[in-house]
Design a protein around this motif. Structure first.
Motif, short mmCIF file in Angstrom:
data_model
loop_
_atom_site.label_atom_id
_atom_site.label_comp_id
_atom_site.label_asym_id
_atom_site.label_seq_id
_atom_site.Cartn_x
_atom_site.Cartn_y
_atom_site.Cartn_z
N GLY A 206 0.79 -1.22 0.00
CA GLY A 206 0.00 0.00 0.00
C GLY A 206 0.82 1.28 0.00
N THR A 211 3.02 1.69 -5.13
CA THR A 211 1.82 1.86 -5.96
C THR A 211 2.19 2.43 -7.32
N HIS A 233 -7.69 2.31 -6.65
CA HIS A 233 -7.58 2.06 -5.20
C HIS A 233 -6.66 3.09 -4.55
N ALA A 236 -8.40 6.46 -4.40
CA ALA A 236 -9.50 6.42 -3.44
C ALA A 236 -9.02 6.50 -2.00
N THR A 237 -7.79 6.06 -1.78
CA THR A 237 -7.23 6.09 -0.42
C THR A 237 -6.33 7.30 -0.18
N GLY A 238 -6.40 8.27 -1.08
CA GLY A 238 -5.73 9.54 -0.86
C GLY A 238 -4.35 9.71 -1.47
N THR A 239 -3.93 8.80 -2.34
CA THR A 239 -2.61 8.93 -2.97
C THR A 239 -2.62 10.09 -3.96
#
Length: 332
Positions: A206, A211, A233, A236-239
């Motif tokens: 992660g 990524t 993904h 969506a998780t703030g990257t």
């Protein structure tokens, strides 16, 4: 004999191979490597005799302390003297250390760490002239050096780390050597058998660095489903999309550099300033590409870079579009 990977030609030996000696100079700003070198010498001495250990900070040193610490022991103990902060040493330490370097105590091991800067150059020159063992503690800046570092961590523990696993580990945590070393320790403790990319991804997949590489590698291989699902993904998780676009650009440039060039990975690595494994990976990816498609996608990623840095109201759409276009181009 060639210097070990990760060691500059003039910096000295690896911390892994240092052994007790009258004068040892740890040179470089990587605190993890310096700490490992101190511990290696400490362990070696403890394994052979009782030791009397003294530690000083060179910037708060008081005159005469080195002479006192190195004086013969009533109990014939081996003396170990560890000194840090040579880069900010005071005059008292400089004068005492210069005198000591001319005639080191025969029953003492003096280990000093200089993390950098011009302060103390006179002492460094005197120590080297006196035959001090110089240990390389410079930061590992290249991915190839970090990959070699993690490989040696596993080799020392008699465990197998696959090439893909080592690359994934460096991609995920390579910006901080202490964090990388801690990850190696955790994997060694928490897993059994060979550690491959799947195992590394399970623990560290992660991370932002990992990524970006996973998205880029999937896109350049034409695997749009994997590239887009990983990208979505991450977003969506703030990257932040900026480092992902930067990784896409870097990967495309690497493929463009090796495409159509009939030379070994070793030759190209030297010419292009890339690690041999990076050349091999780029050569494999280049088989999926035509020159005109590469040029078009490099322009496309340049546009996406501008868009994610403020030229577009929807930076996430810009990076997703770039990933899709690269994936489609790689299939032809």
């Amino acid at each position: 004999m060639a210097a070990p990977r990760g060691t500059s030609k003039n910096a000295g030996i690896s911390w892994r191979s240092v052994t007790p000696a009258p004068l040892i100079l740890l040179q470089g700003s990587e605190e993890l490597l310096a700490s490992r070198a101190f511990e290696t010498v400490r362990t070696a001495l403890r394994g052979s005799a009782e030791i009397e250990m003294t530690r000083f900070e060179a910037n708060s040193y008081e005159r005469g302390e080195l002479l006192l610490a190195s004086s013969p022991s009533l109990f014939s103990e081996t003396k170990l003297i560890e000194i840090r902060q040579l880069g900010t040493m005071n005059e008292d330490f400089l004068n005492d250390a210069l005198a000591y370097a001319k005639s080191p105590a025969p029953d003492a091991t003096l280990v000093m760490h200089h993390s950098g800067g011009v302060r103390g150059k006179k002492l460094l020159d005197a120590l080297k002239a006196a035959g001090a063992i110089v240990v390389d503690c410079q930061p590992l800046k290249k991915d190839a050096e970090k990959i070699d570092f993690v490989a040696q961590e596993f080799r020392a523990a008699k465990r197998k780390l696959t090439a893909e696993g080592s690359r994934a580990l460096v991609a995920a945590l390579g910006s901080d050597l202490s964090e990388l070393a801690a990850a190696c320790s955790q994997l060694l403790q928490d897993t059994t058998g060979a550690v491959d990319q799947d195992v590394v991804d399970k623990y560290y997949g992660g991370r932002v660095e990992a990524t970006g590489f996973k998205v880029a590698d999937a896109a350049l291989a034409g695997r749009a489903d994997v590239a887009l699902s990983t990208l979505r993904h991450a977003l969506a998780t703030g990257t932040d999309p900026v480092p992902i676009v930067a990784t896409l650009a870097m990967k495309l440039r690497q493929v463009a550099k090796v495409a159509g060039v009939r030379k070994s990975s070793g030759q190209l690595a030297s010419e292009l300033g890339m690690a041999p494994w990076q050349v091999q990976q780029a050569q494999e990816q280049a088989r999926n590409w035509k020159a005109e498609d590469l040029a078009r996608c490099i322009r496309l990623v340049a546009e996406a870079d501008a868009q994610v840095k403020g030229a577009s109201r929807d930076p996430e759409y810009a990076v997703e579009r770039a990933v899709m276009q690269i994936s489609l181009a790689a299939r032809h």
